[in-house]
Each structure stands twice: as structure tokens, then as C-alpha cells.
Design a protein around this motif. Structure first.
Motif, PDB file in Angstrom:
ATOM      1  N   ARG A  96       0.727  -1.216  -0.044  1.00 42.40           N
ATOM      2  CA  ARG A  96       0.051  -0.079  -0.094  1.00 42.40           C
ATOM      3  C   ARG A  96       0.879   1.079  -0.094  1.00 42.40           C
ATOM      4  N   ALA A  97       1.872   1.369   0.918  1.00 42.63           N
ATOM      5  CA  ALA A  97       3.014   2.425   0.875  1.00 42.63           C
ATOM      6  C   ALA A  97       3.541   2.621  -0.553  1.00 42.63           C
ATOM      7  N   LEU A  98       3.969   1.194  -1.176  1.00 40.77           N
ATOM      8  CA  LEU A  98       4.348   1.743  -2.554  1.00 40.77           C
ATOM      9  C   LEU A  98       3.624   2.030  -3.419  1.00 40.77           C
ATOM     10  N   PHE A  99       2.085   1.958  -3.367  1.00 37.63           N
ATOM     11  CA  PHE A  99       1.146   2.341  -4.440  1.00 37.63           C
ATOM     12  C   PHE A  99       1.074   3.912  -4.172  1.00 37.63           C
ATOM     13  N   TRP A 100       1.009   4.432  -2.942  1.00 38.82           N
ATOM     14  CA  TRP A 100       0.910   5.751  -2.807  1.00 38.82           C
ATOM     15  C   TRP A 100       2.288   6.526  -3.174  1.00 38.82           C
ATOM     16  N   SER A 101       3.399   5.740  -2.875  1.00 35.18           N
ATOM     17  CA  SER A 101       4.614   6.430  -3.102  1.00 35.18           C
ATOM     18  C   SER A 101       4.810   6.775  -4.417  1.00 35.18           C
ATOM     19  N   THR A 102       4.417   5.527  -5.436  1.00 33.10           N
ATOM     20  CA  THR A 102       4.546   5.697  -6.737  1.00 33.10           C
ATOM     21  C   THR A 102       3.593   6.703  -7.270  1.00 33.10           C
ATOM     22  N   LEU A 103       2.575   6.907  -6.849  1.00 32.52           N
ATOM     23  CA  LEU A 103       1.603   7.946  -7.256  1.00 32.52           C
ATOM     24  C   LEU A 103       2.227   9.177  -6.906  1.00 32.52           C
ATOM     25  N   PRO A 115      -0.785  12.100   3.619  1.00 25.65           N
ATOM     26  CA  PRO A 115      -0.467  11.787   4.938  1.00 25.65           C
ATOM     27  C   PRO A 115      -1.133  10.311   5.285  1.00 25.65           C
ATOM     28  N   ASP A 116      -0.239   9.568   6.146  1.00 26.10           N
ATOM     29  CA  ASP A 116      -0.938   8.358   6.602  1.00 26.10           C
ATOM     30  C   ASP A 116      -2.115   8.219   7.168  1.00 26.10           C
ATOM     31  N   GLY A 120      -2.651  13.984   9.229  1.00 35.28           N
ATOM     32  CA  GLY A 120      -1.207  13.657   9.619  1.00 35.28           C
ATOM     33  C   GLY A 120      -0.336  14.644   9.042  1.00 35.28           C
ATOM     34  N   ASP A 121       1.192  14.754   9.271  1.00 38.71           N
ATOM     35  CA  ASP A 121       1.955  15.480   8.739  1.00 38.71           C
ATOM     36  C   ASP A 121       3.140  14.558   8.056  1.00 38.71           C
ATOM     37  N   ARG A 122       2.933  13.176   8.130  1.00 38.08           N
ATOM     38  CA  ARG A 122       3.898  12.597   7.542  1.00 38.08           C
ATOM     39  C   ARG A 122       3.331  11.233   6.500  1.00 38.08           C
TER      40      ARG A 122
END
Length: 188
Positions: A96-103, A115-116, A120-122
Motif C-alpha cells: 500500500r505504501a508503495l502504491f501511494w509512493s509511486t503515485l 499523510p498516513d 497527519g503530517d508524515r
């Protein structure tokens, strides 16, 4: 299961395609990561996700597993396949983190944009933090650049290779109960 045996599934072309994809990303890492082309790296990661999606879909079809209709996200399909085969979806958070990072790499100029949690701020990205022992995923403040290093991209490729092998490896058979002489023993 060895990689040679994994290729003998009924969907060997999807498995081979994903393996070729990770090899291609590894080969292009030095050139693209140094140049700072966030869109190129984002596109490579998106292609790895697409290839994993196809592998999951074909493997599920080969095994008669019904995936949730209209599930467009790889992480949802992987979770459904894992659940059907009695496995845990332990890699869902990273996928899931890879999906959002790729986007973010592709559409937000390589900056943390989501944000997660709520306000949030991260943002957690899909690769481990640089210089940190263990597998803790890196966290970035919103709007900061998230371009992965070449070593982090190698780690992402190894993650996709491991997932591919996990997907095509047949589920081990469950131990059968042996009933005889009034004893119930489990044998593998």
C-alpha cells in the motif's frame, strides 16, 4: 520452493514478466536515480505493480480463486489470494505504501503528498529508510522529496521478487488427521 519450480505454474508468463521487470528496474537504477528523474522511477514502480497485479489475477484464475469484483488495487487482490490459501497478507502495508509512493513520484513531482492518517503530517513510503537497520519503512514530512536511492530501489525489486514467488508457490497441504485405535494424530 525454488525459482525454477515456481516458473512451472500455469501462469509462467506472468511470473517471468515480473521477474524481467525487476531485472529491468535494477539495470536502469544507476542511470535514472542519479539523473533524478522521479517520473521515470515512478513509472518503473507502477509497471512492477501492474505486473504483480497480472500475476495475482492469473494465478487466482488458474487456481479457481474468485477475487473481489472491481478490485483494482494490487493489495486488495493479494489479500484475497492470501486469505483463500490460508496465508497472512503481511506485506499489505508495504505494498500500500508503495502504491501511494509511486503515485507521488508520478503525479506530485516526487514529493510526499498523502499523510498516513487523516490530517497527519508524515507519509510512509514503500522502501526502508536509508542507513537504518531492519525493515522499517521510511517516513517523510509532507511536501518533502521522496526519491528512493539506488539501494532502496534494489530493495523494492527484491520485495517484488519475493511477492512473486509467494504468489506462485502452491499452498502447502494442511495436515490430515489420522484416526486409528482411538487416537487422533496429525501428520503432515
Amino acid at each position: 520452493m525454488t525459482e525454477a519450480r515456481a516458473g512451472r505454474t500455469r501462469s509462467p508468463s506472468a511470473y517471468a514478466a515480473l521477474r524481467r521487470g525487476t531485472a529491468f528496474v535494477r539495470a536502469g537504477i544507476g542511470r535514472d536515480a542519479r539523473r533524478g528523474s522521479v517520473k521515470v522511477v515512478g513509472n518503473m514502480l507502477a509497471e512492477l505493480d501492474r505486473l504483480l497485479y497480472v500475476l495475482i489475477t492469473e494465478t487466482a484464475s488458474d487456481r479457481g480463486v474468485v477475487l473481489p469484483p472491481r478490485s483494482r488495487h494490487t493489495v486488495v487482490r493479494l489479500a484475497a489470494l492470501c486469505a483463500e490459501h490460508g496465508r497472512t497478507g503481511a506485506d499489505a502495508e508495504r505494498l500500500r505504501a508503495l502504491f501511494w509512493s509511486t503515485l507521488c513520484l508520478r503525479r506530485h513531482d516526487g514529493r510526499a503528498h498523502r499523510p498516513d492518517r487523516g490530517r497527519g503530517d508524515r507519509m510512509t513510503v514503500g522502501w526502508p529508510a536509508s542507513g537504518v537497520d531492519g525493515n522499517a519503512l521510511a517516513l517523510f514530512p509532507l511536501l518533502s522529496p521522496i526519491m528512493p536511492s539506488p539501494d532502496q530501489l534494489v530493495d523494492v525489486c527484491a520485495f517484488y521478487d519475493r511477492l512473486a514467488l509467494h504468489v506462485v508457490t502452491p499452498r502447502p497441504t494442511a495436515p490430515r488427521a489420522y484416526v486409528g485405535h482411538g487416537l487422533e494424530l496429525s501428520r503432515a
